[in-house]
Design a protein around this motif. Structure first.
Motif, short mmCIF file in Angstrom:
data_model
loop_
_atom_site.label_atom_id
_atom_site.label_comp_id
_atom_site.label_asym_id
_atom_site.label_seq_id
_atom_site.Cartn_x
_atom_site.Cartn_y
_atom_site.Cartn_z
N UNK A 31 144.71 96.69 -22.17
CA UNK A 31 144.05 96.07 -23.32
C UNK A 31 143.57 94.65 -23.04
N UNK A 32 144.00 94.08 -21.92
CA UNK A 32 143.70 92.69 -21.64
C UNK A 32 142.59 92.58 -20.59
N UNK A 33 141.66 91.65 -20.80
CA UNK A 33 140.58 91.46 -19.85
C UNK A 33 140.30 89.97 -19.62
N UNK A 34 141.30 89.25 -19.12
CA UNK A 34 141.08 87.82 -18.86
C UNK A 34 140.23 87.64 -17.59
N UNK A 35 139.65 86.46 -17.43
CA UNK A 35 138.89 86.21 -16.19
C UNK A 35 139.83 86.14 -14.99
N UNK A 78 144.47 95.41 -6.85
CA UNK A 78 145.62 95.29 -7.74
C UNK A 78 145.69 93.88 -8.30
N UNK A 79 146.08 93.80 -9.59
CA UNK A 79 146.16 92.51 -10.27
C UNK A 79 147.43 92.43 -11.10
N UNK A 80 147.98 91.22 -11.20
CA UNK A 80 149.00 90.92 -12.19
C UNK A 80 148.24 90.35 -13.38
N UNK A 81 148.45 90.95 -14.56
CA UNK A 81 147.60 90.64 -15.71
C UNK A 81 148.45 90.22 -16.90
N UNK A 82 148.03 89.13 -17.54
CA UNK A 82 148.59 88.70 -18.82
C UNK A 82 147.39 88.58 -19.77
N UNK A 83 147.61 88.29 -21.04
CA UNK A 83 146.45 88.14 -21.93
C UNK A 83 145.48 87.03 -21.49
N UNK A 84 145.96 86.06 -20.71
CA UNK A 84 145.08 84.93 -20.35
C UNK A 84 144.86 84.76 -18.86
N UNK A 85 145.52 85.57 -18.00
CA UNK A 85 145.39 85.41 -16.56
C UNK A 85 145.26 86.76 -15.87
N UNK A 86 144.58 86.75 -14.72
CA UNK A 86 144.49 87.96 -13.88
C UNK A 86 144.48 87.49 -12.43
N UNK A 87 145.60 87.77 -11.73
CA UNK A 87 145.78 87.32 -10.36
C UNK A 87 145.71 88.52 -9.41
N UNK A 88 144.85 88.44 -8.41
CA UNK A 88 144.76 89.49 -7.40
C UNK A 88 145.94 89.39 -6.44
#
Length: 196
Positions: A31-35, A78-88
């Motif tokens: 559900x999250x799509x942060x930059x 692969x990414x670690x995703x939060x509502x405000x972050x997306x780290x490869x």
């Protein structure tokens, strides 16, 4: 004078470095799509070990926490995703390893329950199919099982041997295939056919 600590600047800053962490259900990362926030120096090796900045993550609970915010995107990364972050992050093969198998019942009524090295548990079936791929370099079979969404677990070699011991012949698409049953579904172990 304000003695409160500054707010966290990233998801890593927000995770306690000491004390207990409680296992949670995976986050709704779909559900999250942060930059994109950037590349994180984090890697999951083929044996399922998580590394951060070159060293293994010793706390299993911390790796479990990260695995709950892991997502594989359409770009194959692969990414670690939060509502405000997306780290490869880097994943050598699959992000999970199925290290244990419990067998209940037999024949077509058999249920195969897998556990990953991070404690995820699920039964092979429609939602968790078993697939077999061949390593392009060695030609060795590599079995996988779907954990959730599009995240797979490599089935550990010892567990794969258990599956091979359970394999039975089954007529499928006009051909005899060798495979295993779980929850009424047949999963070929020869890589030559689809589950039914």
């Amino acid at each position: 004078m304000d003695n409160r600590p500054p707010p966290p600047q990233s998801l890593l800053d927000s995770i306690p470095q000491t004390g207990s962490l409680h296992r949670r259900e995976p986050a709704p990362v779909h559900l999250w799509n942060p930059p994109l926030s950037g590349e994180l120096d984090m890697r999951i090796t083929r044996d399922g070990t998580w590394y951060y900045q070159g060293g293994p993550i010793e706390r299993k609970a911390l790796a479990q926490l990260f695995s709950g915010i892991l997502r594989l995107d359409e770009d194959g990364r692969y990414y670690l995703v939060t509502p405000v972050e997306r780290w490869a992050i880097q994943v050598d093969d699959a992000p999970f390893v199925a290290t244990n198998l419990n067998i209940e019942g037999e024949g077509q009524l058999q249920r195969l329950r897998f556990t990953t090295s991070l404690g995820d548990e699920f039964e092979a079936g429609t939602e968790h199919p078993i697939t077999l791929k061949c390593d392009p370099d060695s030609g060795e079979p590599a079995p996988y099982i779907l954990v959730r969404a599009n995240l797979q677990a490599l089935i550990h070699r010892n567990v794969f041997y258990q599956l091979v011991d359970l394999a039975v012949a089954h007529e499928q698409n006009g051909h005899s295939a060798l495979g295993v049953w779980s929850n009424g579904q047949f999963f070929p172990m020869d890589g030559g056919a689809e589950a039914r």
